[in-house]
Design a protein around this motif. Structure first.
Motif, PDB file in Angstrom:
ATOM      1  N   ASP A  69     -15.792  36.676   0.682  1.00 21.91           N
ATOM      2  CA  ASP A  69     -15.587  35.381   1.340  1.00 21.91           C
ATOM      3  C   ASP A  69     -16.396  34.419   0.397  1.00 21.91           C
ATOM      4  O   ASP A  69     -17.168  34.550  -0.359  1.00 21.91           O
ATOM      5  CB  ASP A  69     -16.088  35.368   2.798  1.00 21.91           C
ATOM      6  N   HIS A  70     -15.911  33.207   0.971  1.00 21.46           N
ATOM      7  CA  HIS A  70     -16.251  31.896   0.238  1.00 21.46           C
ATOM      8  C   HIS A  70     -17.732  31.689   0.125  1.00 21.46           C
ATOM      9  O   HIS A  70     -18.308  30.821  -0.754  1.00 21.46           O
ATOM     10  CB  HIS A  70     -15.349  30.442   0.637  1.00 21.46           C
ATOM     11  N   SER A  71     -18.497  32.109   0.918  1.00 22.47           N
ATOM     12  CA  SER A  71     -19.724  31.777   1.061  1.00 22.47           C
ATOM     13  C   SER A  71     -20.730  32.153  -0.203  1.00 22.47           C
ATOM     14  O   SER A  71     -21.716  31.556  -0.673  1.00 22.47           O
ATOM     15  CB  SER A  71     -20.673  32.285   2.126  1.00 22.47           C
ATOM     16  N   PHE A  92     -10.479  24.866  -5.248  1.00 21.38           N
ATOM     17  CA  PHE A  92      -8.969  24.953  -4.496  1.00 21.38           C
ATOM     18  C   PHE A  92      -9.183  25.640  -3.046  1.00 21.38           C
ATOM     19  O   PHE A  92      -9.609  26.877  -3.058  1.00 21.38           O
ATOM     20  CB  PHE A  92      -8.022  25.775  -5.440  1.00 21.38           C
ATOM     21  N   ASP A  93      -8.876  24.981  -1.990  1.00 19.22           N
ATOM     22  CA  ASP A  93      -9.024  25.389  -0.759  1.00 19.22           C
ATOM     23  C   ASP A  93      -8.418  24.658   0.220  1.00 19.22           C
ATOM     24  O   ASP A  93      -8.101  23.483  -0.145  1.00 19.22           O
ATOM     25  CB  ASP A  93     -10.454  25.243  -0.472  1.00 19.22           C
ATOM     26  N   ALA A  94      -7.691  25.170   1.360  1.00 17.83           N
ATOM     27  CA  ALA A  94      -7.031  24.464   2.477  1.00 17.83           C
ATOM     28  C   ALA A  94      -7.994  23.646   3.112  1.00 17.83           C
ATOM     29  O   ALA A  94      -7.569  22.747   3.809  1.00 17.83           O
ATOM     30  CB  ALA A  94      -6.317  25.282   3.326  1.00 17.83           C
ATOM     31  N   ALA A  96     -12.107  21.981   3.736  1.00 18.66           N
ATOM     32  CA  ALA A  96     -13.244  21.273   3.010  1.00 18.66           C
ATOM     33  C   ALA A  96     -14.401  22.216   2.798  1.00 18.66           C
ATOM     34  O   ALA A  96     -15.268  21.658   1.986  1.00 18.66           O
ATOM     35  CB  ALA A  96     -13.736  19.905   3.474  1.00 18.66           C
ATOM     36  N   ASP A  97     -14.712  23.045   3.611  1.00 13.69           N
ATOM     37  CA  ASP A  97     -16.008  23.984   3.892  1.00 13.69           C
ATOM     38  C   ASP A  97     -17.371  22.948   3.979  1.00 13.69           C
ATOM     39  O   ASP A  97     -18.227  22.910   3.117  1.00 13.69           O
ATOM     40  CB  ASP A  97     -15.947  24.885   2.578  1.00 13.69           C
ATOM     41  N   ALA A  98     -17.257  22.013   4.775  1.00 12.65           N
ATOM     42  CA  ALA A  98     -18.183  21.030   4.996  1.00 12.65           C
ATOM     43  C   ALA A  98     -18.531  20.674   6.036  1.00 12.65           C
ATOM     44  O   ALA A  98     -19.131  19.626   6.398  1.00 12.65           O
ATOM     45  CB  ALA A  98     -17.751  19.676   4.216  1.00 12.65           C
ATOM     46  N   SER A 106     -22.501  29.677   5.081  1.00 10.46           N
ATOM     47  CA  SER A 106     -21.146  30.527   5.514  1.00 10.46           C
ATOM     48  C   SER A 106     -20.267  29.832   4.772  1.00 10.46           C
ATOM     49  O   SER A 106     -20.383  29.157   3.768  1.00 10.46           O
ATOM     50  CB  SER A 106     -21.104  30.492   6.852  1.00 10.46           C
ATOM     51  N   HIS A 107     -18.941  30.515   4.819  1.00 10.62           N
ATOM     52  CA  HIS A 107     -17.711  29.995   4.082  1.00 10.62           C
ATOM     53  C   HIS A 107     -17.276  28.745   4.647  1.00 10.62           C
ATOM     54  O   HIS A 107     -16.136  28.291   4.202  1.00 10.62           O
ATOM     55  CB  HIS A 107     -16.860  30.948   4.072  1.00 10.62           C
ATOM     56  N   GLU A 108     -17.961  28.054   5.925  1.00 10.67           N
ATOM     57  CA  GLU A 108     -17.506  27.087   6.234  1.00 10.67           C
ATOM     58  C   GLU A 108     -18.292  25.884   5.950  1.00 10.67           C
ATOM     59  O   GLU A 108     -18.011  24.773   6.251  1.00 10.67           O
ATOM     60  CB  GLU A 108     -17.436  27.011   7.860  1.00 10.67           C
ATOM     61  N   VAL A 179     -11.619  29.373  -6.503  1.00  9.10           N
ATOM     62  CA  VAL A 179     -10.254  29.440  -5.777  1.00  9.10           C
ATOM     63  C   VAL A 179     -10.143  30.237  -4.537  1.00  9.10           C
ATOM     64  O   VAL A 179     -10.488  31.349  -4.557  1.00  9.10           O
ATOM     65  CB  VAL A 179      -9.259  29.985  -6.700  1.00  9.10           C
ATOM     66  N   ASP A 180     -10.281  29.518  -3.341  1.00  5.23           N
ATOM     67  CA  ASP A 180     -10.041  30.053  -2.155  1.00  5.23           C
ATOM     68  C   ASP A 180      -8.500  30.355  -2.012  1.00  5.23           C
ATOM     69  O   ASP A 180      -7.699  29.270  -1.846  1.00  5.23           O
ATOM     70  CB  ASP A 180     -10.686  29.218  -1.083  1.00  5.23           C
ATOM     71  N   LEU A 181      -7.960  31.471  -1.861  1.00  2.66           N
ATOM     72  CA  LEU A 181      -6.604  31.883  -1.681  1.00  2.66           C
ATOM     73  C   LEU A 181      -5.718  31.193  -0.474  1.00  2.66           C
ATOM     74  O   LEU A 181      -4.781  31.235  -0.468  1.00  2.66           O
ATOM     75  CB  LEU A 181      -6.404  33.268  -2.101  1.00  2.66           C
TER      76      LEU A 181
HETATM   77 MN   LIG Z   1     -12.957  28.140   1.742  1.00  5.35          MN
END
Ligand SMILES: [Mn+2]
Length: 251
Positions: A69-71, A92-94, A96-98, A106-108, A179-181
């Motif tokens: 995962d993105h974390s 690259f991500d749908a 903002a993970d912010a 976490s990945h958020e 790159v988050d798919l």
């Molecule tokens: Mn992400």
């Protein structure tokens, strides 16, 4: 270059369980081998430490990290930024993970945590393909003037979006590419945790990744959030393989 597998979904807040299987499946399909970070189940803090320690070992050797995962990008970029001054992060991500963060990362919230923890300068972050931003994220992005090339711009005027990306890239020194798919359109890539409509095509993503690499400034990259368990028709694997190959060939 070096391939590093990180089979962890511990930072996915249970929203993308199964993505820990991606590194093994992807590497198997691509016929490549790699080192693996030791993941300790139900101990994300130790896992994060292991991710960081491995990153410290391989930064400088053009590592390609496959998650997971993105974390993981938090610990990976932390190691990268300690090695390279003025380092930049292109994501690259749908999303903002912010979100407002709490530890463990976490990945958020990993982009925001990197800025808040002073590991990343806010003007050195670029979000590409973003299309779902929560209100608290929007406030943070605006306050910090975080640069982004959203999905609408890419789908609307690809050449212009490409030039914007080139422009950002030209001003950077050392780039970490993440790159988050889920940046891909769910129709071609349904195999992930959070599906957001109106995403990129595989061809668009590959071309934009090419723009980033053509600078010669990419020092490390990761590929995250592919979930083989949600890949019912095999489309996800096909797309994930293309993206992984592109990154491997570009290094
Ligand atoms: Mn992400």
């Amino acid at each position: 270059m070096k391939i590093i597998k990180i089979p962890s979904s511990q930072g996915s807040l249970d929203k993308n369980l199964g993505c820990e299987n991606a590194p093994e499946i992807l590497c198997g399909e691509l016929g490549i081998d790699g080192e693996e970070v030791k993941v300790i189940s139900s101990d994300i803090e130790t896992t994060d430490k292991n991710v960081y320690t491995k990153a410290k070992e391989v930064i400088g050797k053009k590592p390609f990290f496959i998650g997971g995962d993105h974390s993981i990008t938090y610990s990976l970029f932390k190691a990268f930024s300690e090695n390279f001054e003025n380092s930049s992060l292109i994501v690259f991500d749908a999303h903002a993970d912010a979100m407002k963060g709490i530890k463990p990362v976490s990945h958020e919230d990993m982009n925001r945590e990197l800025i808040d923890d002073k590991l990343l300068e806010k003007e050195k972050l670029l979000l590409v393909g973003v299309r779902k931003i929560w209100e608290q994220e929007q406030e943070f992005l605006e306050e910090n003037n975080v640069q982004k090339i959203n999905s609408r711009e890419i789908l609307g005027d690809f050449e212009n979006a490409k030039n914007e990306l080139k422009n950002f890239v030209s001003k950077q020194n050392h780039i970490y590419l993440s790159v988050d798919l889920d940046v891909l359109d769910p129709k071609i890539f349904p195999a992930t945790g959070y599906l957001e409509k109106r995403g990129l095509s595989v061809e668009q993503l590959l071309e934009l990744i090419g723009v980033v690499f053509s600078s010669g400034k990419v020092g490390a990259a990761d590929l995250v959030e592919f979930n083989p368990e949600k890949d019912e028709d095999g489309k996800g694997l096909i797309a994930a393989k293309k993206v992984a190959k592109k990154i491997i060939q570009s290094f």
